[in-house]
Structures are given as structure tokens and as C-alpha cells.
Design a protein around this motif. Structure first.
Motif, PDB file in Angstrom:
ATOM      1  N   UNK A  99       0.891  -1.389   0.341  1.00  0.00           N
ATOM      2  CA  UNK A  99      -0.216   0.124  -0.006  1.00  0.00           C
ATOM      3  C   UNK A  99       1.187   1.339  -0.451  1.00  0.00           C
ATOM      4  N   UNK A 100       1.833   0.915   0.232  1.00  0.00           N
ATOM      5  CA  UNK A 100       2.740   2.551   0.166  1.00  0.00           C
ATOM      6  C   UNK A 100       4.202   2.647  -0.956  1.00  0.00           C
ATOM      7  N   UNK A 101       3.561   1.787  -1.562  1.00  0.00           N
ATOM      8  CA  UNK A 101       4.510   1.318  -3.299  1.00  0.00           C
ATOM      9  C   UNK A 101       4.151   2.639  -4.436  1.00  0.00           C
ATOM     10  N   UNK A 102       2.918   3.216  -3.740  1.00  0.00           N
ATOM     11  CA  UNK A 102       3.026   4.396  -4.471  1.00  0.00           C
ATOM     12  C   UNK A 102       3.542   6.081  -3.748  1.00  0.00           C
ATOM     13  N   UNK A 103       3.709   5.833  -2.955  1.00  0.00           N
ATOM     14  CA  UNK A 103       4.768   7.316  -1.773  1.00  0.00           C
ATOM     15  C   UNK A 103       5.898   6.706  -2.043  1.00  0.00           C
ATOM     16  N   UNK A 104       6.056   5.241  -1.883  1.00  0.00           N
ATOM     17  CA  UNK A 104       7.653   5.313  -2.029  1.00  0.00           C
ATOM     18  C   UNK A 104       8.495   5.776  -3.239  1.00  0.00           C
ATOM     19  N   UNK A 105       7.490   5.461  -4.700  1.00  0.00           N
ATOM     20  CA  UNK A 105       7.863   5.310  -5.453  1.00  0.00           C
ATOM     21  C   UNK A 105       7.664   7.590  -6.160  1.00  0.00           C
ATOM     22  N   UNK A 106       7.737   7.813  -5.669  1.00  0.00           N
ATOM     23  CA  UNK A 106       8.042   8.907  -5.841  1.00  0.00           C
ATOM     24  C   UNK A 106       8.834   9.661  -5.588  1.00  0.00           C
ATOM     25  N   UNK A 107       9.861   8.803  -4.684  1.00  0.00           N
ATOM     26  CA  UNK A 107      11.399   9.367  -4.093  1.00  0.00           C
ATOM     27  C   UNK A 107      12.277   8.175  -4.336  1.00  0.00           C
ATOM     28  N   UNK A 108      12.128   7.035  -4.854  1.00  0.00           N
ATOM     29  CA  UNK A 108      13.237   6.098  -4.728  1.00  0.00           C
ATOM     30  C   UNK A 108      12.706   5.604  -6.494  1.00  0.00           C
ATOM     31  N   UNK A 109      13.401   4.340  -7.167  1.00  0.00           N
ATOM     32  CA  UNK A 109      13.611   4.668  -7.730  1.00  0.00           C
ATOM     33  C   UNK A 109      13.225   2.316  -8.216  1.00  0.00           C
ATOM     34  N   UNK A 110      13.445   1.331  -6.967  1.00  0.00           N
ATOM     35  CA  UNK A 110      13.647   0.100  -6.274  1.00  0.00           C
ATOM     36  C   UNK A 110      12.668   0.376  -5.106  1.00  0.00           C
ATOM     37  N   UNK A 111      12.084  -0.414  -5.227  1.00  0.00           N
ATOM     38  CA  UNK A 111      11.600  -1.043  -3.946  1.00  0.00           C
ATOM     39  C   UNK A 111      11.296  -2.715  -3.937  1.00  0.00           C
ATOM     40  N   UNK A 112      11.715  -3.124  -2.547  1.00  0.00           N
ATOM     41  CA  UNK A 112      11.828  -4.155  -2.236  1.00  0.00           C
ATOM     42  C   UNK A 112      11.491  -4.095  -1.279  1.00  0.00           C
ATOM     43  N   UNK A 113      10.669  -5.594  -0.706  1.00  0.00           N
ATOM     44  CA  UNK A 113       9.927  -6.056   0.832  1.00  0.00           C
ATOM     45  C   UNK A 113      11.041  -8.020   0.515  1.00  0.00           C
ATOM     46  N   UNK A 114      11.699  -7.222   2.056  1.00  0.00           N
ATOM     47  CA  UNK A 114      12.388  -9.102   2.564  1.00  0.00           C
ATOM     48  C   UNK A 114      11.520 -10.533   3.689  1.00  0.00           C
ATOM     49  N   UNK A 115      10.449  -9.739   3.979  1.00  0.00           N
ATOM     50  CA  UNK A 115       9.787  -9.799   5.285  1.00  0.00           C
ATOM     51  C   UNK A 115       9.540  -9.094   6.261  1.00  0.00           C
ATOM     52  N   UNK A 116       9.189  -9.695   7.437  1.00  0.00           N
ATOM     53  CA  UNK A 116       8.602  -8.679   8.988  1.00  0.00           C
ATOM     54  C   UNK A 116       9.638  -7.631   9.300  1.00  0.00           C
ATOM     55  N   UNK A 117       9.079  -7.090   9.853  1.00  0.00           N
ATOM     56  CA  UNK A 117      10.082  -6.014  10.514  1.00  0.00           C
ATOM     57  C   UNK A 117      11.075  -6.231  11.457  1.00  0.00           C
ATOM     58  N   UNK A 118      12.333  -5.134  10.315  1.00  0.00           N
ATOM     59  CA  UNK A 118      13.038  -6.103  10.977  1.00  0.00           C
ATOM     60  C   UNK A 118      13.647  -6.356   9.159  1.00  0.00           C
ATOM     61  N   UNK A 119      13.425  -6.930   8.671  1.00  0.00           N
ATOM     62  CA  UNK A 119      14.427  -7.814   7.429  1.00  0.00           C
ATOM     63  C   UNK A 119      14.802  -6.190   6.392  1.00  0.00           C
TER      64      UNK A 119
END
Length: 300
Positions: A159-179
Motif C-alpha cells: 500500500x505504500x508502494x505508490x508513495x515510495x515510488x515518488x522518491x525511489x526507483x527500487x522498492x523491495x520487501x524482504x519480510x517482516x519488520x526488521x528484515x
């Protein structure tokens, strides 16, 4: 690991605040504002938030409280300090009747500590913490091409991907918080080692009375090239190590790396050696310099 796809529309369907308008936070804020995101801004040194045109600078974290709060701060204690008290985020979320807020930690923090912090925030305050450290430096932040390595619930991160995309070129999720912070630790192993290796090369070149710019041209033309050399090469040539990512923060990151490695039962000889080099640099009173200033410590 999940690649987060960014939607085309710049509008985001939730309120957003950014806390921490320093060397990384300020360009992120400018990119969000340029994309049309109404943005509340707060910084401990208020004039830095007020200097960003188009944002709404506020006087406290409570006033900044939004559905999504981005924090761009040096370490987790600074984030924790935003929560409590009449001027804290929790009070602001309560006053604004914001249910299930999202707190994004963009700083480089301990993976162990941020996982524990996330569990406490969820249990005590109903807040979802996403650890989303950044890579790309201030240039990447200015150009909107940061890499974000995220940890947290999959649906929230997506759900945050659209926001993150406004200042990043790559967004990857690796697991739960801490990953995400573990991945940043991997990133910082390479960054710290590369900065130190280039500094050693420049020290050797200078001691041999070679032109540092010419040596860098050769390095850049082969396998020794790197983003560190591209972004920061001129620092060695000009002997200008003021500003930038500080050596004390690099040492902080290397300490987190040692913590994670110990939990994993690993001995990381390069990281350990680089950590000792930065410990020496900081002990020499050079900790506020850019991490490329390790060159001064190596050169002696």
C-alpha cells in the motif's frame, strides 16, 4: 522478497508527514511536494523544515501526526522519542482520531531493536512500524532514485508502494519488520568496505606522488568502478570531507552489522577490520566528517 509495483498516479490516498528534514529528508520532502503530495513537515531544528517550500511546517510531532508518518532520523532512539508526551505522535494520532497509523523508519537502525520496537508499537499503540532503510545517498534522494529495502506486513508495504515510488526507483520487501534493516546491513558492509578500500588506494597513490584524479579515471574504467567512486571521488581529489554521511554514523552501522552477524553465528573479517578502522577515526575526533574522511586516518 517482493518487488513493489508503483502506480502511475502521483496522488496518494492517505495523509502524509515527514519528520527529519536533514540531508536525506529534505530532498525526499521536495520530491513528494513536487509530486503534489500535501506534506506536513517537522524537524527538531525548526528552520530546516520551514525552509522547504510547499510543505506545511508544524511545531511538534503531535501536529504532524498523519495516517503515514515518514521518519528520516539517524537512529531508533530519535524515532522512539517522537511518540510519547503531549507533543508526541501518539497524542496527535489520538486527537486526530487516526486509527491504525503507519510509522515508517527510513533511518539505518538495529534490525533487532526495530523488530522489538514494532512489536511494542503494535501491542501498546496499534501502530504498524515499517522499517524501510534507504540506499543511494543524498544524490539518489535528490534525483528520486533511492532504493528502499522494506520490512513489515506485505499488504501495508504494498500500500505504500505508490508513495515510495515518488522518491525511489527500487522498492523491495524482504519480510517482516526488521528484515529491511538486515538488508541495509548487507548494503553497509559493501559501502563501508568500498569507502575504506578507495581511501587506501588514494593514500597509496598520494604517497607515490601520483595524480589522484588520473588514478580515479583508471579505477572508473574497470572492475574497480563503483557508485561510491562516482558520487564521492572528488572528495579525495579536493581533500574535502565536510558534510555528507558522517563517520560516526558509519561506525554505528558497522556496530549493527556486528550485532546481526553475532546472532547469525558469523565472523565477518572484512567488516570487523573496517569497524576497527572507523573506531580509530572516531577516536581521533574525526567522527563528524564524511565517511570518506577515513582517508585522513589511513594517511596519518
Amino acid at each position: 522478497m517482493a518487488q513493489i509495483t508503483n502506480a502511475e498516479s502521483p496522488a496518494v490516498p492517505f495523509s502524509v508527514a515527514l519528520l527529519g528534514t536533514g540531508p536525506m529528508g529534505a530532498p525526499i520532502a521536495r520530491n513528494l511536494i513536487a509530486a503534489g503530495v500535501p506534506l506536513k513537515l517537522w524537524n527538531r531544528t525548526a528552520h530546516k523544515a520551514k525552509a522547504i517550500p510547499g510543505g506545511r511546517a508544524v511545531d511538534s510531532p503531535a501536529e504532524a501526526a498523519s495516517e503515514v508518518v515518514l521518519t528520516v532520523l539517524p537512529d531508533l532512539p530519535q524515532v522512539e522519542g517522537l511518540l510519547d508526551g503531549p507533543d508526541g505522535l501518539v497524542a496527535g494520532w489520538r486527537t486526530g482520531k487516526i486509527e491504525n497509523p503507519i510509522l515508517v523508519v527510513h533511518g539505518t537502525v538495529s534490525p533487532v531493536a526495530v523488530a522489538a520496537f514494532a512489536a511494542t508499537c503494535r501491542k501498546v499503540h496499534g501502530v504498524t512500524v515499517i522499517d524501510a532503510p534507504l540506499s543511494g545517498g543524498t544524490i539518489g534522494a535528490e534525483e528520486g532514485r533511492l532504493s528502499i529495502m522494506a520490512g513489515g506486513p506485505l499488504d501495508i508495504v504494498e500500500g505504500l508502494g505508490q508513495l515510495f515510488g515518488l522518491y525511489s526507483s527500487t522498492v523491495l520487501r524482504f519480510g517482516e519488520t526488521g528484515a529491511g534493516s538486515i538488508v541495509k546491513a548487507c548494503n553497509q558492509i559493501v559501502v563501508a568496505a568500498t569507502v575504506t578500500a578507495i581511501s587506501e588506494a588514494m593514500a597509496l597513490a598520494e604517497a607515490s606522488e601520483l595524480d589522484l584524479g588520473d588514478v580515479q579515471s583508471i579505477l572508473a574504467g574497470g572492475l574497480a568502478n563503483s557508485e561510491v567512486l562516482r558520487q564521492k571521488g572528488q572528495r579525495w581529489v579536493d581533500a574535502d570531507f565536510e558534510g555528507g554521511g558522517s563517520a560516526k554514523n558509519q561506525l554505528k552501522d558497522l556496530t549493527f552489522i556486528a550485532e546481526v552477524a553475532a546472532e547469525a553465528g558469523l565472523d565477518l573479517p572484512v567488516s570487523n577490520s573496517v569497524r576497527r578502522a572507523f573506531q580509530t577515526m572516531v577516536s581521533q575526533g574525526l567522527g563528524e566528517l564524511d565517511h570518506t574522511g577515513i582517508y585522513l586516518s589511513i594517511r596519518g
